[in-house]
Scaffold this motif. Structure first.
Motif, mmCIF file in Angstrom:
data_model
loop_
_atom_site.group_PDB
_atom_site.id
_atom_site.type_symbol
_atom_site.label_atom_id
_atom_site.label_comp_id
_atom_site.label_asym_id
_atom_site.label_seq_id
_atom_site.Cartn_x
_atom_site.Cartn_y
_atom_site.Cartn_z
ATOM 1 N N ALA A 15 0.837 -1.204 0.000
ATOM 2 C CA ALA A 15 0.000 0.000 0.000
ATOM 3 C C ALA A 15 0.874 1.258 0.000
ATOM 4 O O ALA A 15 0.567 2.240 -0.688
ATOM 5 N N LEU A 16 1.965 1.220 0.759
ATOM 6 C CA LEU A 16 2.877 2.364 0.770
ATOM 7 C C LEU A 16 3.556 2.556 -0.578
ATOM 8 O O LEU A 16 3.761 3.688 -1.022
ATOM 9 N N LEU A 17 3.902 1.459 -1.232
ATOM 10 C CA LEU A 17 4.484 1.563 -2.576
ATOM 11 C C LEU A 17 3.484 2.212 -3.534
ATOM 12 O O LEU A 17 3.855 3.078 -4.337
ATOM 13 N N ASP A 18 2.213 1.813 -3.437
ATOM 14 C CA ASP A 18 1.198 2.429 -4.291
ATOM 15 C C ASP A 18 1.108 3.927 -4.038
ATOM 16 O O ASP A 18 0.940 4.719 -4.960
ATOM 17 N N TRP A 19 1.221 4.321 -2.779
ATOM 18 C CA TRP A 19 1.106 5.728 -2.405
ATOM 19 C C TRP A 19 2.347 6.519 -2.827
ATOM 20 O O TRP A 19 2.243 7.509 -3.554
ATOM 21 N N ARG A 20 3.521 6.094 -2.384
ATOM 22 C CA ARG A 20 4.709 6.918 -2.521
ATOM 23 C C ARG A 20 5.576 6.626 -3.750
ATOM 24 O O ARG A 20 6.303 7.505 -4.188
ATOM 25 N N VAL A 21 5.526 5.427 -4.288
ATOM 26 C CA VAL A 21 6.370 5.102 -5.438
ATOM 27 C C VAL A 21 5.557 5.131 -6.725
ATOM 28 O O VAL A 21 5.890 5.838 -7.671
ATOM 29 N N PHE A 22 4.455 4.374 -6.765
ATOM 30 C CA PHE A 22 3.658 4.280 -7.987
ATOM 31 C C PHE A 22 2.665 5.420 -8.143
ATOM 32 O O PHE A 22 2.108 5.624 -9.216
ATOM 33 N N LYS A 23 2.426 6.153 -7.048
ATOM 34 C CA LYS A 23 1.480 7.282 -7.058
ATOM 35 C C LYS A 23 0.125 6.859 -7.649
ATOM 36 O O LYS A 23 -0.472 7.550 -8.462
ATOM 37 N N ASP A 24 -0.342 5.701 -7.211
ATOM 38 C CA ASP A 24 -1.608 5.127 -7.661
ATOM 39 C C ASP A 24 -2.767 5.995 -7.177
ATOM 40 O O ASP A 24 -2.889 6.255 -5.976
ATOM 41 N N PRO A 25 -3.632 6.456 -8.074
ATOM 42 C CA PRO A 25 -4.772 7.286 -7.660
ATOM 43 C C PRO A 25 -5.687 6.581 -6.657
ATOM 44 O O PRO A 25 -6.374 7.250 -5.878
ATOM 45 N N ALA A 26 -5.686 5.250 -6.638
ATOM 46 C CA ALA A 26 -6.517 4.519 -5.680
ATOM 47 C C ALA A 26 -6.086 4.781 -4.239
ATOM 48 O O ALA A 26 -6.882 4.625 -3.312
ATOM 49 N N ALA A 27 -4.856 5.203 -4.040
ATOM 50 C CA ALA A 27 -4.362 5.492 -2.686
ATOM 51 C C ALA A 27 -4.839 6.849 -2.185
ATOM 52 O O ALA A 27 -4.821 7.102 -0.981
ATOM 53 N N ASP A 62 12.400 2.581 -12.357
ATOM 54 C CA ASP A 62 11.614 3.063 -13.499
ATOM 55 C C ASP A 62 10.524 4.045 -13.068
ATOM 56 O O ASP A 62 10.092 4.881 -13.853
ATOM 57 N N TRP A 63 10.073 3.948 -11.831
ATOM 58 C CA TRP A 63 9.022 4.847 -11.336
ATOM 59 C C TRP A 63 9.609 6.107 -10.722
ATOM 60 O O TRP A 63 8.885 6.989 -10.313
ATOM 61 N N GLN A 64 10.919 6.180 -10.655
ATOM 62 C CA GLN A 64 11.637 7.347 -10.146
ATOM 63 C C GLN A 64 11.054 7.844 -8.821
ATOM 64 O O GLN A 64 10.585 8.983 -8.724
ATOM 65 N N PRO A 65 11.082 7.010 -7.778
ATOM 66 C CA PRO A 65 10.537 7.450 -6.491
ATOM 67 C C PRO A 65 11.292 8.652 -5.943
ATOM 68 O O PRO A 65 12.524 8.720 -6.044
ATOM 69 N N ASP A 66 10.571 9.591 -5.429
ATOM 70 C CA ASP A 66 11.149 10.787 -4.830
ATOM 71 C C ASP A 66 11.709 10.404 -3.457
ATOM 72 O O ASP A 66 10.949 10.025 -2.565
ATOM 73 N N PRO A 67 13.034 10.485 -3.272
ATOM 74 C CA PRO A 67 13.614 10.067 -1.996
ATOM 75 C C PRO A 67 13.017 10.789 -0.784
ATOM 76 O O PRO A 67 12.825 10.180 0.252
ATOM 77 N N LYS A 113 -2.093 -5.598 -0.975
ATOM 78 C CA LYS A 113 -2.273 -6.337 -2.224
ATOM 79 C C LYS A 113 -1.733 -7.751 -2.050
ATOM 80 O O LYS A 113 -1.824 -8.567 -2.943
ATOM 81 N N ASP A 114 -1.134 -8.007 -0.913
ATOM 82 C CA ASP A 114 -0.447 -9.258 -0.675
ATOM 83 C C ASP A 114 -1.441 -10.416 -0.552
ATOM 84 O O ASP A 114 -2.343 -10.381 0.278
ATOM 85 N N ALA A 115 -1.265 -11.436 -1.375
ATOM 86 C CA ALA A 115 -2.189 -12.570 -1.410
ATOM 87 C C ALA A 115 -2.285 -13.271 -0.049
ATOM 88 O O ALA A 115 -3.371 -13.694 0.359
ATOM 89 N N GLN A 134 -7.884 -4.288 -0.539
ATOM 90 C CA GLN A 134 -6.989 -3.527 -1.404
ATOM 91 C C GLN A 134 -7.440 -2.071 -1.452
ATOM 92 O O GLN A 134 -8.614 -1.764 -1.262
ATOM 93 N N LEU A 135 -6.508 -1.191 -1.722
ATOM 94 C CA LEU A 135 -6.831 0.237 -1.830
ATOM 95 C C LEU A 135 -7.918 0.480 -2.866
ATOM 96 O O LEU A 135 -8.803 1.310 -2.650
ATOM 97 N N THR A 136 -7.869 -0.218 -3.980
ATOM 98 C CA THR A 136 -8.847 0.009 -5.047
ATOM 99 C C THR A 136 -10.256 -0.351 -4.599
ATOM 100 O O THR A 136 -11.204 0.326 -4.960
#
Length: 148
Positions: A15-27, A62-67, A113-115, A134-136
């Protein structure tokens, strides 16, 4: 951080990856709830430690996470002590802390998202009312109902 009476949420590393790395709108609905104090995000030191081991991995480049965003994400959490081992067992030992903490503190939602964690959803709901989702799925419920 959040209001003491606000519903408690637990965010796993996915969920944190979706928020801070992938910037998923579902978060965004969860983030807005946490930042406004309508939701209270609890975390333990081992969760933060795992986060700092995961997000810098090369396959996230590839997602260029902002440190700065990734290093400061836990400033929005309220830290609690490591939880005792709970009644549900997660097949993935790395994820055990998330279900243990969620059950220990009476969280309303555990976002993942973990099964292995999602497989515990039915038993967690019966045991304590905890919704492992899941966030979605949660953001869809909010969009349809208008509030968490």
């Amino acid at each position: 951080m959040g209001s003491i009476g606000a519903p408690i949420v637990i965010l796993d590393t996915n969920a944190l990856l979706d928020w801070r790395v992938f910037k998923d709108p579902a978060a965004q609905a969860i983030v807005d709830g946490i930042l406004s104090g309508q939701l209270r995000w609890l975390a333990s030191p081992s969760m933060e430690q795992e986060w700092h081991q995961v997000w810098p991995r090369s396959y996230f480049r590839d997602w260029q996470p902002d440190p700065m965003l990734t290093l400061t994400v836990f400033q929005h959490a309220t830290f609690v002590e490591e939880p005792p081992r709970g009644p549900l067992r997660c097949k993935d030992p790395d994820d055990q802390v998330f279900i243990d903490l969620a059950l220990h503190v009476g969280a309303r939602w555990l976002f993942s998202k973990d099964a292995a964690l999602l497989k515990l959803a039915g038993r967690a709901r019966k045991l304590s009312g905890l919704d492992v989702t899941q966030l979605t799925q949660w953001s869809g419920l909010v969009d349809n109902a208008g509030s968490p």
